[in-house]
Scaffold this active site. Structure first.
Site, PDB file in Angstrom:
ATOM      1  N   CYS A 113       0.278   7.539  -3.925  1.00 23.09           N
ATOM      2  CA  CYS A 113       1.462   6.693  -4.022  1.00 23.09           C
ATOM      3  C   CYS A 113       2.589   7.648  -4.383  1.00 23.09           C
ATOM      4  CB  CYS A 113       1.299   5.620  -5.096  1.00 23.09           C
ATOM      5  SG  CYS A 113       2.796   4.645  -5.328  1.00 23.09           S
ATOM      6  N   CYS A 130       5.176   6.064  -6.987  1.00 25.02           N
ATOM      7  CA  CYS A 130       4.808   5.772  -8.385  1.00 25.02           C
ATOM      8  C   CYS A 130       3.312   5.982  -8.571  1.00 25.02           C
ATOM      9  CB  CYS A 130       5.264   4.381  -8.814  1.00 25.02           C
ATOM     10  SG  CYS A 130       4.899   3.053  -7.659  1.00 25.02           S
ATOM     11  N   SER A 131       2.543   4.907  -8.610  1.00 22.82           N
ATOM     12  CA  SER A 131       1.131   5.088  -8.934  1.00 22.82           C
ATOM     13  C   SER A 131       0.287   3.955  -8.389  1.00 22.82           C
ATOM     14  CB  SER A 131       0.974   5.141 -10.454  1.00 22.82           C
ATOM     15  OG  SER A 131       1.505   3.937 -11.008  1.00 22.82           O
ATOM     16  N   CYS A 132       0.741   3.286  -7.327  1.00 23.56           N
ATOM     17  CA  CYS A 132      -0.005   2.144  -6.778  1.00 23.56           C
ATOM     18  C   CYS A 132      -1.417   2.601  -6.406  1.00 23.56           C
ATOM     19  CB  CYS A 132       0.701   1.598  -5.542  1.00 23.56           C
ATOM     20  SG  CYS A 132       2.358   1.002  -5.919  1.00 23.56           S
TER      21      CYS A 132
END
Lengths: 197, 94
Positions: free
Chosen positions: A105, A108-110
């Site tokens: 991602c 971000c951090s999906c």
């Protein structure tokens, strides 16, 4: 890791506690809710779940097809949701002899938490997010993985609406293993694509 | 204009620490921030897009200096202040 540990943990912990008290006073978040959410998350999110999905796909060709066609529905068959608080679509991408997949991602951090468990620190780091889309072979080498040049690498960048999971290749010589034993071979990094099984 | 979180393809972030870091939270407050975010989403105090926007619009220097859950806490605080749920500076030390 993202950022550094130069901040004072004591200051932020005090601020977080103050926020919890304020939200409780206002009746927005109850006193036990925070602990319940943490316990529920830690109990429900694990790479064991993604491993079960993988082993089922390896042993049941019809399930594999459904999983690749509609990941959200297929993991639902095994009792797993792919979304968090808001609905997210799960797309499962299959490694083959000619293609290797990696997920990231960049924004971000999906990440499919329920199926993969809490994400590792490196997944959230700028170092991984910035580089894997530019130099996936180099990143794989950092993880000790070298693939033949003939293997194409596809990097899947998650979004607010879509999460990805890699369906790893079934290791050779595992024909005699049960579904449960096969699930035991699957690792979190295998499901991200930074390992081959 | 690109936001600071949009790092795909950029260079200069150094080597990847591939340590298999299975610990989801490194301090109790991180777990509590995580849970507060979920609880506030469920209560519809803000939605996930607003939350993400609040992380992404952090001043670049602050964003880069902050740890992952420090960014989350910043976003929660920003949104709650903006929506008047808590007063400005209500969480600061006296």
């Amino acid at each position: 890791m993202s950022g550094t540990d130069t901040h004072d943990d004591a200051v932020i912990s005090r601020q977080v506690r103050r926020l919890e008290s304020l939200l409780e006073e206002k009746g927005i978040v109850g006193g036990d809710t925070v602990d319940e959410v943490i316990d529920g998350f830690l109990a429900g999110a694990s790479p064991v779940n993604g491993a079960k999905v993988t082993a089922r796909a390896w042993t049941d060709p019809a399930y594999r097809e459904r999983l690749l066609a509609d990941g959200t529905a297929a993991v639902g068959e095994l009792g797993f949701s792919s979304g968090g608080v808001q609905k997210q679509r799960l797309r499962v991408v299959e490694n083959t002899a000619g293609t290797h997949n990696i997920i990231v991602c960049t924004l971000c951090s999906c990440y499919p938490l329920r199926l993969l468990g809490p994400s590792p620190g490196w997944y959230k780091s700028e170092a991984y997010r910035s580089r894997v889309v530019r130099d996936p072979r180099g990143v794989l080498a950092d993880f000790g993985v070298t693939l033949p040049e003939s293997v194409d690498i596809t990097v899947w960048d998650s979004s607010a609406e879509t999460r990805y999971m890699v369906l790893p290749r079934r290791p050779a010589g595992t024909d005699d293993l049960s579904e449960e034993e096969l699930a035991g071979l699957v690792t979190r990094n295998g499901l991200i694509g930074t390992a081959v099984l | 204009m690109a936001r600071i979180n949009d790092v795909g393809g950029m260079t200069g972030f150094g080597v990847i620490d591939t340590t298999d870091d299975a610990e989801p939270f490194h301090a109790d407050w991180e777990a509590r921030v995580f849970a507060l975010q979920r609880a506030l989403l469920v209560k519809k105090i803000f939605n996930l897009d607003e939350f993400r926007d609040a992380v992404e619009t952090m001043p670049p220097q602050e964003y880069l200096a902050a740890s992952y859950y420090e960014r989350w806490f910043h976003a929660i605080r920003t949104l709650l202040e903006r929506k008047g749920v808590i007063g400005e500076g209500a969480l600061d030390d006296d």
